[in-house]
Write a protein that holds these residues in place. Structure first.
Motif, short mmCIF file in Angstrom:
data_model
loop_
_atom_site.label_atom_id
_atom_site.label_comp_id
_atom_site.label_asym_id
_atom_site.label_seq_id
_atom_site.Cartn_x
_atom_site.Cartn_y
_atom_site.Cartn_z
N ASP A 1 0.29 1.47 0.54
CA ASP A 1 1.22 0.37 0.35
C ASP A 1 1.09 -0.31 -1.00
OD1 ASP A 1 -1.22 -0.80 0.75
OD2 ASP A 1 -0.54 -2.23 2.27
N GLY A 2 0.10 0.10 -1.79
CA GLY A 2 -0.04 -0.44 -3.13
C GLY A 2 -1.23 -1.37 -3.30
N SER A 3 -1.89 -1.73 -2.21
CA SER A 3 -3.04 -2.63 -2.35
C SER A 3 -4.30 -1.89 -2.77
CB SER A 3 -3.30 -3.35 -1.02
OG SER A 3 -3.65 -2.42 -0.02
N TYR A 4 -4.31 -0.58 -2.62
CA TYR A 4 -5.47 0.24 -2.99
C TYR A 4 -5.34 0.70 -4.43
CZ TYR A 4 -8.59 4.29 -3.09
OH TYR A 4 -9.57 5.21 -3.42
N VAL A 5 -6.38 0.50 -5.22
CA VAL A 5 -6.39 0.97 -6.60
C VAL A 5 -7.35 2.15 -6.67
CG1 VAL A 5 -6.87 0.38 -9.00
CG2 VAL A 5 -5.93 -1.34 -7.46
N ALA B 1 -4.45 3.25 1.90
CA ALA B 1 -3.58 2.09 1.67
C ALA B 1 -2.49 2.42 0.66
CB ALA B 1 -4.39 0.88 1.23
#
Length: 164
Positions: free
Chosen positions: A151-155, A149
């Protein structure tokens, strides 16, 4: 009256002020405290008798200069991942030892298949390109897990995300 009007006028301005952040030492201490609390809350005999035990001082290290909290995340993720791989390997070994898998087949699973082999012999009998496909698939899964992800939703687990 003037102070009430002034406070009402300045209240929306507070929305544009950046929140204060905790210092790095507090965040690292939080990760250490979380690990200590997790170990001491373990209800089984080993957890209740030993509690927190870190003989190598792993919680005080910083791998590759990423910081102490990121190192704790890395170690937690590695422990979970290696435990899963060990369990899958054991189940695979047990499954390959059964006559259903190691016995005769109507269609050979791969060229040069020999029936009645142990799991080690089965691995040795797989052609080189088959082994390379397996290793490539594992590498692809590993790289997908590291950058999932985008896209930035995954930390990422070293940046405070959930390990495992």
């Amino acid at each position: 009256m003037k102070t009430a009007v002034l406070s009402l006028l300045l209240a929306p301005a507070a929305a544009f002020v950046a929140p204060t952040t905790q210092s790095a030492q507090v965040a690292v201490q939080g990760a250490k405290d979380e690990m200590v609390a997790l170990a001491e809350s373990n209800p089984d005999l080993l957890g209740s008798s030993i509690g927190f035990w870190d003989p190598l001082g792993a919680l005080d290290t910083s791998f590759w200069g990423i910081g102490n909290e990121a190192t704790i995340g890395y170690l937690r993720h590695a422990e979970i991942k290696h435990g899963r791989v060990a369990m899958a390997g054991f189940l695979g070994f047990c499954a390959q030892s059964t006559p259903l898998v190691s016995g005769e087949h109507a269609f050979a699973p791969y060229k040069g298949y020999v029936a009645g082999c142990s799991p080690q012999e089965q691995w040795d009998n797989i052609p080189l390109y088959g082994k390379l496909q397996i290793i490539t698939l594992v590498g692809m899964l590993e790289s997908y897990g590291e950058g999932a992800a985008s896209d930035g939703s995954y930390v990422h687990y070293t940046k405070g995300g959930k390990p495992g």
